[in-house]
Scaffold this motif. Structure first.
Motif, PDB file in Angstrom:
ATOM      1  N   ARG A 233       0.834  -1.212   0.000  1.00 50.38           N
ATOM      2  CA  ARG A 233       0.000   0.000   0.000  1.00 50.38           C
ATOM      3  C   ARG A 233       0.867   1.259   0.000  1.00 50.38           C
ATOM      4  NH1 ARG A 233      -4.917  -1.933   0.166  1.00 50.38           N
ATOM      5  NH2 ARG A 233      -5.276  -3.953   1.179  1.00 50.38           N
ATOM      6  N   LEU A 266      -0.687  -4.016  -7.904  1.00 52.01           N
ATOM      7  CA  LEU A 266      -2.142  -4.216  -7.870  1.00 52.01           C
ATOM      8  C   LEU A 266      -2.484  -5.681  -8.122  1.00 52.01           C
ATOM      9  CD1 LEU A 266      -3.255  -1.023  -9.816  1.00 52.01           C
ATOM     10  CD2 LEU A 266      -3.763  -1.522  -7.412  1.00 52.01           C
ATOM     11  N   TYR A 267      -1.765  -6.295  -9.031  1.00 53.15           N
ATOM     12  CA  TYR A 267      -1.992  -7.709  -9.320  1.00 53.15           C
ATOM     13  C   TYR A 267      -1.668  -8.568  -8.097  1.00 53.15           C
ATOM     14  CZ  TYR A 267      -2.192 -12.035 -12.045  1.00 53.15           C
ATOM     15  OH  TYR A 267      -2.541 -13.277 -12.536  1.00 53.15           O
ATOM     16  N   LEU A 269      -1.955  -7.722  -5.093  1.00 50.04           N
ATOM     17  CA  LEU A 269      -3.021  -7.505  -4.112  1.00 50.04           C
ATOM     18  C   LEU A 269      -4.372  -8.051  -4.597  1.00 50.04           C
ATOM     19  CD1 LEU A 269      -2.136  -3.836  -3.054  1.00 50.04           C
ATOM     20  CD2 LEU A 269      -1.793  -5.922  -1.706  1.00 50.04           C
ATOM     21  N   ASN A 270      -4.350  -8.758  -5.737  1.00 51.71           N
ATOM     22  CA  ASN A 270      -5.572  -9.333  -6.329  1.00 51.71           C
ATOM     23  C   ASN A 270      -6.585  -8.276  -6.756  1.00 51.71           C
ATOM     24  OD1 ASN A 270      -4.556 -11.939  -5.859  1.00 51.71           O
ATOM     25  ND2 ASN A 270      -5.403 -11.958  -3.780  1.00 51.71           N
ATOM     26  N   ARG A 271      -6.102  -7.086  -7.031  1.00 49.07           N
ATOM     27  CA  ARG A 271      -6.969  -6.012  -7.511  1.00 49.07           C
ATOM     28  C   ARG A 271      -6.863  -6.006  -9.040  1.00 49.07           C
ATOM     29  NH1 ARG A 271      -5.126  -1.301  -3.341  1.00 49.07           N
ATOM     30  NH2 ARG A 271      -6.132   0.051  -4.898  1.00 49.07           N
ATOM     31  N   TYR A 272      -7.464  -7.038  -9.631  1.00 50.97           N
ATOM     32  CA  TYR A 272      -7.228  -7.336 -11.033  1.00 50.97           C
ATOM     33  C   TYR A 272      -7.773  -6.284 -12.000  1.00 50.97           C
ATOM     34  CZ  TYR A 272      -5.988 -11.887  -9.093  1.00 50.97           C
ATOM     35  OH  TYR A 272      -5.409 -12.890  -8.365  1.00 50.97           O
ATOM     36  N   GLU A 273      -8.940  -5.746 -11.717  1.00 54.27           N
ATOM     37  CA  GLU A 273      -9.508  -4.752 -12.635  1.00 54.27           C
ATOM     38  C   GLU A 273      -8.647  -3.487 -12.662  1.00 54.27           C
ATOM     39  OE1 GLU A 273     -13.607  -3.909 -12.103  1.00 54.27           O
ATOM     40  OE2 GLU A 273     -14.254  -5.963 -12.591  1.00 54.27           O
ATOM     41  N   GLU A 274      -8.172  -3.072 -11.483  1.00 50.41           N
ATOM     42  CA  GLU A 274      -7.292  -1.897 -11.424  1.00 50.41           C
ATOM     43  C   GLU A 274      -5.954  -2.203 -12.104  1.00 50.41           C
ATOM     44  OE1 GLU A 274      -7.508   0.330  -7.437  1.00 50.41           O
ATOM     45  OE2 GLU A 274      -8.326  -1.666  -6.989  1.00 50.41           O
ATOM     46  N   ALA A 275      -5.479  -3.441 -11.919  1.00 50.13           N
ATOM     47  CA  ALA A 275      -4.226  -3.847 -12.551  1.00 50.13           C
ATOM     48  C   ALA A 275      -4.368  -3.823 -14.067  1.00 50.13           C
ATOM     49  CB  ALA A 275      -3.815  -5.238 -12.077  1.00 50.13           C
TER      50      ALA A 275
END
Length: 316
Positions: A233, A266-267, A269-275
């Protein structure tokens, strides 16, 4: 401003700020010394010029360099040759060049001497002699601020070559495993640039483009180190600082690297759409730059290392 001497420039800047000679030199030097500088009967030191730049919020160092450091065509020619060798990674040849010219009179003081230490630090780094590289940086920074030492790694540094030495000092300390010190130095660079840019671009004068680039490369370094520490973060906060700064000040230097590294975090952190959004921005930047090689490389890396991104369709 059309001036022919440093003293004339200093006087004009002082009057523009509606300041007396006494106000300008207070806690910097004696009135007698200041008057001698304005009258061009005394050459100021790099440190004194640095303090006056802070007092007057004007990049006097750029003019100091022009008047006192670049007096000969030879000095400029040598530095241009050194820049070519650095860009080509030819550090053995750079070292030979330094050995030839470091004893020339124009490289014995001030900013030119800082360049000598900068070149030597790069050569030491190329040999992985990080301790020596650190010492060369400290020596160069000490010229700009005499209070700078291995026991006091902070000072009033604002010239382009000084900031370069300061940034590299953080890099070399990082390679020595002194991450806390390197992050502290890089953080101070970001804060200092933010303050000065917010107040007045004219402070940096001709070096403003360099300062923008330094901000972006420093924010990238900070974010990358936080990524290595798995402080994801915090890493994102530094990448975002760089992106916001780039957009605000219209500077794309290092921006692709920042966006690409942000995508990786981001990837993780599993924040795939943002990645995926960061990935698409990265690809767009490569297209704008005409860098098809990196564009293809990024496409291949996504398929191999970031399969989840392939499942997301951002646009119809």
């Amino acid at each position: 401003m059309i001036t022919t001497t440093f003293g004339a420039l200093l006087k004009e800047i002082r009057k523009t700020n509606n300041m007396t000679q006494v106000e300008t030199c207070k806690d910097i030097c004696s009135l007698r010394q200041y008057v001698r500088i304005e009258n061009n009967t005394s050459e100021p030191s790099m440190y004194l010029v640095q303090l006056l730049s802070h007092r007057l919020n004007y990049d006097l160092i750029a003019y100091y360099k022009l008047i006192y450091c670049d007096q000969t065509l030879q000095a400029n020619t040598i530095k241009t040759e050194a820049d070519v060798l650095i860009k080509g990674g030819q550090y053995d040849d750079l070292e030979k060049l330094i050995n030839r010219f470091e004893n020339y009179p124009e490289f014995k003081k001030g900013e030119n001497l800082q360049f000598i230490y900068y070149y030597k630090s790069l050569c030491a780094h190329s040999k992985k002699d990080y301790n020596q590289a650190v010492q060369y940086c400290i020596n160069g920074l000490h010229i700009e601020d005499p209070s700078f030492s291995k026991n006091r790694l902070y000072g009033k540094i604002s010239s382009s070559i000084g900031l370069n030495l300061y940034h590299n000092l953080g890099c070399y300390l990082n390679e020595l495993g002194k991450l806390d010190l390197s992050i502290d130095i890089w953080n101070k660079i970001l804060i200092d640039i933010e303050k000065k840019v917010a107040l007045n671009f004219s402070y940096y004068q001709s070096s403003i483009e360099f300062v923008k680039q330094l901000y972006l490369s420093t924010s990238y370094n900070m974010g990358t180190q936080k990524t290595i520490l798995k402080e994801y973060r915090m890493a994102l906060s530094y990448f975002d600082k760089g992106i916001v700064f780039a957009n605000k000040h219209n500077c794309s230097y290092y921006l692709t690297n920042i966006v690409r590294q942000k995508m990786r975090v981001l990837y993780t952190l599993n924040r795939y759409e943002e990645a995926r959004a960061s990935y698409d921005i990265c690809m767009g930047l490569y297209l704008l730059q005409g860098d098809t090689k990196e564009l293809r490389s990024c496409e291949q890396i996504m398929k191999e290392d970031y399969p989840e991104l392939l499942k997301i369709k951002m646009y119809d």
